[in-house]
Design a protein around this motif. Sequence first.
Motif, PDB file in Angstrom:
ATOM      1  N   THR A  28      13.974  -3.719 -14.722  1.00 23.05           N
ATOM      2  CA  THR A  28      13.397  -5.015 -15.076  1.00 23.05           C
ATOM      3  C   THR A  28      12.387  -5.411 -14.010  1.00 23.05           C
ATOM      4  N   PHE A  29      11.147  -5.023 -14.241  1.00 21.45           N
ATOM      5  CA  PHE A  29      10.072  -5.189 -13.252  1.00 21.45           C
ATOM      6  C   PHE A  29       9.967  -6.639 -12.777  1.00 21.45           C
ATOM      7  N   SER A  30      10.095  -7.577 -13.666  1.00 21.49           N
ATOM      8  CA  SER A  30       9.882  -8.982 -13.330  1.00 21.49           C
ATOM      9  C   SER A  30      10.940  -9.539 -12.378  1.00 21.49           C
ATOM     10  N   SER A  31      11.999  -8.783 -12.140  1.00 21.12           N
ATOM     11  CA  SER A  31      13.072  -9.242 -11.252  1.00 21.12           C
ATOM     12  C   SER A  31      12.906  -8.751  -9.817  1.00 21.12           C
ATOM     13  N   TYR A  32      11.915  -7.932  -9.566  1.00 22.84           N
ATOM     14  CA  TYR A  32      11.799  -7.287  -8.258  1.00 22.84           C
ATOM     15  C   TYR A  32      10.512  -7.636  -7.523  1.00 22.84           C
ATOM     16  N   GLU A  33      10.666  -7.801  -6.192  1.00 25.60           N
ATOM     17  CA  GLU A  33       9.505  -7.886  -5.326  1.00 25.60           C
ATOM     18  C   GLU A  33       8.899  -6.489  -5.182  1.00 25.60           C
ATOM     19  N   MET A  34       7.587  -6.441  -5.018  1.00 30.99           N
ATOM     20  CA  MET A  34       6.895  -5.155  -4.955  1.00 30.99           C
ATOM     21  C   MET A  34       5.953  -5.101  -3.754  1.00 30.99           C
ATOM     22  N   ASN A  35       5.570  -3.888  -3.389  1.00 34.19           N
ATOM     23  CA  ASN A  35       4.742  -3.678  -2.205  1.00 34.19           C
ATOM     24  C   ASN A  35       3.754  -2.534  -2.419  1.00 34.19           C
ATOM     25  N   SER A  49       0.987  -4.623   1.744  1.00 30.19           N
ATOM     26  CA  SER A  49       1.083  -5.929   1.101  1.00 30.19           C
ATOM     27  C   SER A  49       2.375  -6.065   0.321  1.00 30.19           C
ATOM     28  N   TYR A  50       2.792  -7.322   0.123  1.00 28.09           N
ATOM     29  CA  TYR A  50       4.020  -7.691  -0.593  1.00 28.09           C
ATOM     30  C   TYR A  50       3.706  -8.786  -1.601  1.00 28.09           C
ATOM     31  N   ILE A  51       4.385  -8.728  -2.748  1.00 31.92           N
ATOM     32  CA  ILE A  51       4.285  -9.800  -3.728  1.00 31.92           C
ATOM     33  C   ILE A  51       5.672 -10.094  -4.276  1.00 31.92           C
ATOM     34  N   SER A  52       6.006 -11.354  -4.382  1.00 32.09           N
ATOM     35  CA  SER A  52       7.321 -11.738  -4.893  1.00 32.09           C
ATOM     36  C   SER A  52       7.418 -11.442  -6.390  1.00 32.09           C
ATOM     37  N   SER A  53       8.605 -11.571  -6.939  1.00 33.37           N
ATOM     38  CA  SER A  53       8.844 -11.212  -8.331  1.00 33.37           C
ATOM     39  C   SER A  53       8.007 -12.050  -9.297  1.00 33.37           C
ATOM     40  N   SER A  54       7.795 -13.294  -8.962  1.00 35.61           N
ATOM     41  CA  SER A  54       6.999 -14.178  -9.823  1.00 35.61           C
ATOM     42  C   SER A  54       5.514 -14.114  -9.511  1.00 35.61           C
ATOM     43  N   GLY A  55       5.173 -13.544  -8.359  1.00 35.02           N
ATOM     44  CA  GLY A  55       3.777 -13.500  -7.922  1.00 35.02           C
ATOM     45  C   GLY A  55       3.363 -14.703  -7.094  1.00 35.02           C
ATOM     46  N   SER A  56       4.287 -15.605  -6.835  1.00 35.26           N
ATOM     47  CA  SER A  56       3.931 -16.860  -6.163  1.00 35.26           C
ATOM     48  C   SER A  56       3.829 -16.710  -4.644  1.00 35.26           C
ATOM     49  N   THR A  57       4.445 -15.675  -4.095  1.00 31.73           N
ATOM     50  CA  THR A  57       4.418 -15.461  -2.643  1.00 31.73           C
ATOM     51  C   THR A  57       3.820 -14.092  -2.350  1.00 31.73           C
ATOM     52  N   ILE A  58       2.836 -14.087  -1.481  1.00 34.74           N
ATOM     53  CA  ILE A  58       2.082 -12.872  -1.166  1.00 34.74           C
ATOM     54  C   ILE A  58       1.887 -12.786   0.341  1.00 34.74           C
ATOM     55  N   ALA A  88     -13.783   3.389   6.310  1.00 37.35           N
ATOM     56  CA  ALA A  88     -13.293   4.757   6.454  1.00 37.35           C
ATOM     57  C   ALA A  88     -11.806   4.776   6.819  1.00 37.35           C
ATOM     58  N   GLU A  89     -11.394   3.811   7.610  1.00 36.23           N
ATOM     59  CA  GLU A  89      -9.986   3.772   8.051  1.00 36.23           C
ATOM     60  C   GLU A  89      -9.014   3.355   6.949  1.00 36.23           C
ATOM     61  N   ASP A  90      -9.534   2.996   5.775  1.00 33.64           N
ATOM     62  CA  ASP A  90      -8.667   2.708   4.637  1.00 33.64           C
ATOM     63  C   ASP A  90      -8.320   3.983   3.861  1.00 33.64           C
ATOM     64  N   THR A  91      -8.926   5.094   4.252  1.00 32.32           N
ATOM     65  CA  THR A  91      -8.622   6.373   3.609  1.00 32.32           C
ATOM     66  C   THR A  91      -7.151   6.713   3.781  1.00 32.32           C
ATOM     67  N   ALA A  92      -6.451   6.886   2.676  1.00 34.48           N
ATOM     68  CA  ALA A  92      -5.007   7.103   2.724  1.00 34.48           C
ATOM     69  C   ALA A  92      -4.463   7.372   1.335  1.00 34.48           C
ATOM     70  N   VAL A  93      -3.239   7.849   1.290  1.00 32.06           N
ATOM     71  CA  VAL A  93      -2.463   7.831   0.047  1.00 32.06           C
ATOM     72  C   VAL A  93      -1.818   6.451  -0.039  1.00 32.06           C
ATOM     73  N   TYR A  94      -1.982   5.815  -1.177  1.00 31.15           N
ATOM     74  CA  TYR A  94      -1.424   4.484  -1.394  1.00 31.15           C
ATOM     75  C   TYR A  94      -0.219   4.598  -2.316  1.00 31.15           C
ATOM     76  N   TYR A  95       0.918   4.120  -1.811  1.00 30.86           N
ATOM     77  CA  TYR A  95       2.164   4.144  -2.573  1.00 30.86           C
ATOM     78  C   TYR A  95       2.527   2.741  -3.045  1.00 30.86           C
ATOM     79  N   CYS A  96       2.987   2.679  -4.247  1.00 30.98           N
ATOM     80  CA  CYS A  96       3.622   1.490  -4.791  1.00 30.98           C
ATOM     81  C   CYS A  96       5.120   1.625  -4.466  1.00 30.98           C
ATOM     82  N   ALA A  97       5.748   0.571  -3.950  1.00 27.90           N
ATOM     83  CA  ALA A  97       7.150   0.682  -3.547  1.00 27.90           C
ATOM     84  C   ALA A  97       7.915  -0.586  -3.915  1.00 27.90           C
ATOM     85  N   ARG A  98       9.092  -0.410  -4.501  1.00 26.96           N
ATOM     86  CA  ARG A  98       9.926  -1.552  -4.858  1.00 26.96           C
ATOM     87  C   ARG A  98      10.684  -2.021  -3.631  1.00 26.96           C
TER      88      ARG A  98
END
Lengths: 121, 110
Positions: A28-35, A49-58, A88-98
């Motif tokens: 249930t994606f809407s129940s979890y904070e994501m990063n 970066s972090y976002i709360s389950s509702s998107g209200s806190t970042i 250039a220093e933003d070059t990276a693998v970007y992971y989505c993480a719960r």
Amino acid sequence: EVQLVESGGGLVQPGGSLRLSCAASGFTFSSYEMNWVRQAPGKGLEWVSYISSSGSTIYYADSVKGRFTISRDNAKNSLYLQMNSLRAEDTAVYYCARALLWFGEFAFDIWGQGTMVTVSS
Amino acid sequence: SSELTQDPAVSVALGQTVRITCQGDSLRSYYASWYQQKPGQAPVLVIYGKNNRPSGIPDRFSGSSSGNTASLTITGAQAEDEADYYCNSRDSSGNHLNVVFGGGTKLTVL
């Protein structure tokens, strides 16, 4: 099966923009904070970066504050990262993480396979 | 912001016990979590909190903490445990959320 699948990476010139997406399934994606967490080639992990389950806190790491924007669409089970003024220093693998949160503690319990972002002219 | 310090490399003989450590001021306030990363793969959570293992993580992995140091112990290391290991925790400084990672420890199983 719980799964996160990132997309949107690629080659971009310095100063350019890119939008990453992360599609979630199996929970249930809407129940979890994501990063977003990134890893430069041959280097360690860096929280972005972090976002709360509702998107209200970042929150953002200082290294990307003012340039990156995290957002989510709970109706589409999707997480996004808008990256502007890329360096250039933003070059990276970007992971989505719960996020796994308990009594103020913080861990990342589910990770996507990552998407590569290369900033180069 | 706080930092977490790990030894860059550690080795262990097959079947023996190895401890990987992580030091930082934030660990006086928060527990460390530990991640295993094999080449070309995403990190996998192996320990979180006081000493919790996610489903599917073998019980040879355990965690402990004392003062500003957290430890990941692998009791009876297997060849498949050869990987990079990262610790992380919340950062105890500042009023907003900040999450820090250690620099990683490369574990070689001999």
